[in-house]
Design a protein around this motif. Sequence first.
Motif, PDB file in Angstrom:
ATOM      1  N   ASN A 102      -3.631  -9.273  -0.617  1.00 28.47           N
ATOM      2  CA  ASN A 102      -4.744  -8.343  -0.479  1.00 28.47           C
ATOM      3  C   ASN A 102      -5.948  -9.052   0.120  1.00 28.47           C
ATOM      4  O   ASN A 102      -6.246 -10.197  -0.230  1.00 28.47           O
ATOM      5  CB  ASN A 102      -5.120  -7.764  -1.848  1.00 28.47           C
ATOM      6  CG  ASN A 102      -4.055  -6.849  -2.412  1.00 28.47           C
ATOM      7  OD1 ASN A 102      -3.419  -6.099  -1.687  1.00 28.47           O
ATOM      8  ND2 ASN A 102      -3.858  -6.907  -3.721  1.00 28.47           N
ATOM      9  N   GLU A 154      -5.057   1.007   4.732  1.00 25.79           N
ATOM     10  CA  GLU A 154      -4.451   1.888   3.735  1.00 25.79           C
ATOM     11  C   GLU A 154      -3.284   2.670   4.322  1.00 25.79           C
ATOM     12  O   GLU A 154      -2.280   2.902   3.657  1.00 25.79           O
ATOM     13  CB  GLU A 154      -5.495   2.846   3.159  1.00 25.79           C
ATOM     14  CG  GLU A 154      -4.939   3.685   2.012  1.00 25.79           C
ATOM     15  CD  GLU A 154      -6.000   4.530   1.346  1.00 25.79           C
ATOM     16  OE1 GLU A 154      -5.692   5.167   0.337  1.00 25.79           O
ATOM     17  OE2 GLU A 154      -7.147   4.550   1.838  1.00 25.79           O
ATOM     18  N   ARG A 189     -10.196  -0.118  -5.249  1.00 28.39           N
ATOM     19  CA  ARG A 189      -8.788  -0.133  -4.852  1.00 28.39           C
ATOM     20  C   ARG A 189      -8.592  -1.102  -3.704  1.00 28.39           C
ATOM     21  O   ARG A 189      -9.406  -1.175  -2.790  1.00 28.39           O
ATOM     22  CB  ARG A 189      -8.348   1.272  -4.425  1.00 28.39           C
ATOM     23  CG  ARG A 189      -6.880   1.379  -4.052  1.00 28.39           C
ATOM     24  CD  ARG A 189      -6.506   2.817  -3.795  1.00 28.39           C
ATOM     25  NE  ARG A 189      -5.119   2.944  -3.383  1.00 28.39           N
ATOM     26  CZ  ARG A 189      -4.512   4.095  -3.105  1.00 28.39           C
ATOM     27  NH1 ARG A 189      -5.189   5.215  -3.211  1.00 28.39           N
ATOM     28  NH2 ARG A 189      -3.253   4.124  -2.711  1.00 28.39           N
ATOM     29  N   GLU A 190      -7.467  -1.849  -3.769  1.00 29.93           N
ATOM     30  CA  GLU A 190      -7.126  -2.745  -2.665  1.00 29.93           C
ATOM     31  C   GLU A 190      -6.792  -1.920  -1.424  1.00 29.93           C
ATOM     32  O   GLU A 190      -6.125  -0.901  -1.510  1.00 29.93           O
ATOM     33  CB  GLU A 190      -5.930  -3.611  -3.041  1.00 29.93           C
ATOM     34  CG  GLU A 190      -6.112  -4.411  -4.323  1.00 29.93           C
ATOM     35  CD  GLU A 190      -7.131  -5.510  -4.184  1.00 29.93           C
ATOM     36  OE1 GLU A 190      -7.513  -5.827  -3.041  1.00 29.93           O
ATOM     37  OE2 GLU A 190      -7.554  -6.058  -5.218  1.00 29.93           O
ATOM     38  N   GLN A 191      -7.249  -2.373  -0.260  1.00 27.74           N
ATOM     39  CA  GLN A 191      -7.005  -1.612   0.962  1.00 27.74           C
ATOM     40  C   GLN A 191      -6.334  -2.457   2.041  1.00 27.74           C
ATOM     41  O   GLN A 191      -5.223  -2.163   2.444  1.00 27.74           O
ATOM     42  CB  GLN A 191      -8.314  -1.034   1.498  1.00 27.74           C
ATOM     43  CG  GLN A 191      -8.116  -0.171   2.742  1.00 27.74           C
ATOM     44  CD  GLN A 191      -9.431   0.373   3.270  1.00 27.74           C
ATOM     45  OE1 GLN A 191     -10.472  -0.218   3.028  1.00 27.74           O
ATOM     46  NE2 GLN A 191      -9.384   1.487   3.963  1.00 27.74           N
ATOM     47  N   GLN A 220      -4.328  -5.545   3.765  1.00 28.69           N
ATOM     48  CA  GLN A 220      -3.309  -6.503   3.360  1.00 28.69           C
ATOM     49  C   GLN A 220      -2.748  -7.200   4.591  1.00 28.69           C
ATOM     50  O   GLN A 220      -2.748  -6.642   5.689  1.00 28.69           O
ATOM     51  CB  GLN A 220      -2.141  -5.810   2.636  1.00 28.69           C
ATOM     52  CG  GLN A 220      -2.498  -5.162   1.320  1.00 28.69           C
ATOM     53  CD  GLN A 220      -1.283  -4.531   0.660  1.00 28.69           C
ATOM     54  OE1 GLN A 220      -0.418  -3.977   1.319  1.00 28.69           O
ATOM     55  NE2 GLN A 220      -1.220  -4.615  -0.664  1.00 28.69           N
ATOM     56  N   ASN A 269       0.828  -1.207   0.000  1.00 28.21           N
ATOM     57  CA  ASN A 269       0.000   0.000   0.000  1.00 28.21           C
ATOM     58  C   ASN A 269       0.860   1.255   0.000  1.00 28.21           C
ATOM     59  O   ASN A 269       0.610   2.198  -0.741  1.00 28.21           O
ATOM     60  CB  ASN A 269      -0.921   0.012   1.222  1.00 28.21           C
ATOM     61  CG  ASN A 269      -2.124  -0.893   1.041  1.00 28.21           C
ATOM     62  OD1 ASN A 269      -2.407  -1.344  -0.058  1.00 28.21           O
ATOM     63  ND2 ASN A 269      -2.823  -1.167   2.128  1.00 28.21           N
ATOM     64  N   LYS A 270       1.882   1.294   0.873  1.00 28.02           N
ATOM     65  CA  LYS A 270       2.793   2.430   0.991  1.00 28.02           C
ATOM     66  C   LYS A 270       4.203   1.903   1.206  1.00 28.02           C
ATOM     67  O   LYS A 270       4.404   0.760   1.620  1.00 28.02           O
ATOM     68  CB  LYS A 270       2.401   3.343   2.170  1.00 28.02           C
ATOM     69  CG  LYS A 270       0.955   3.811   2.180  1.00 28.02           C
ATOM     70  CD  LYS A 270       0.640   4.750   1.034  1.00 28.02           C
ATOM     71  CE  LYS A 270      -0.827   5.176   1.080  1.00 28.02           C
ATOM     72  NZ  LYS A 270      -1.182   6.048  -0.063  1.00 28.02           N
TER      73      LYS A 270
END
Length: 245
Positions: free
Chosen positions: A124, A195, A140-142, A144, A53-54
């Motif tokens: 995911n 996220e 959108r995938e959020q 994980q 995600n990041k």
Amino acid sequence: MDTVYTDTHKVTYVINTAKADGQAKDANAVTPGAVVPENLAPKDSLGISAPPNKRNRFSFNLIAQNLNFAMTYERLLTDFWSLAVRLSYAGFDESDLRSYTDGEGTINAISTPMMLRWYWGRRNLGKYRYVGPSGKNYSREQKQVEGFLQLQVSPVFYNVDLDRDTSSYKEEVHLRGKEYGLYATLGLGGRYCYEHFFWGSEISIGRFIRRAEFQDELTIYSSRYGTRLLDKIVAESILFVGWMF
């Protein structure tokens, strides 16, 4: 070659099959840098190769062995490799040293572990939908989950003020000033990610590869729970919460 008969004459068509095959191959070829169609993209058959995600993670940590707090910053260099650095403080007062060693006094320790992590899997778990600026609907995938293995190397800086316990049968020891140690561990961990917010845990085990002087002079009761950074063997269990950006 194909032949078509009409009422007045026949027409013969000749097809260059080699050229036609080449054109078909060119049509299916993927230009470098182009977007790969879904039916040509490599499949993730296990579903554990999702991108993160990041890439920047900052967390607050609780080290279970002596209930000390720490802070960690991690940067993902690729989707599955990262470097992290942690800052941790541990203090041992006179009561602690009498419980964990045959010495008395105080020891303050600052450690700065540096970690190389390999993410063996990331999956995911869910999606959320939103409307873009153009009015189109997107998903959108959020959430994980991810698991990692890590190699950790940590210098430890000690400020020592201790003496051998007068009840000890060994000779007296008087240590004052700054000392330095270095330990290495192997470990594993897992993380549950939203996220931005995440939480997880990790465990590591290893030993000091460069011992501080007091570790050789004093007897450390390694069976005790709070001997992290005192004993030559290092075992860590860490809980953490953090923020990704």
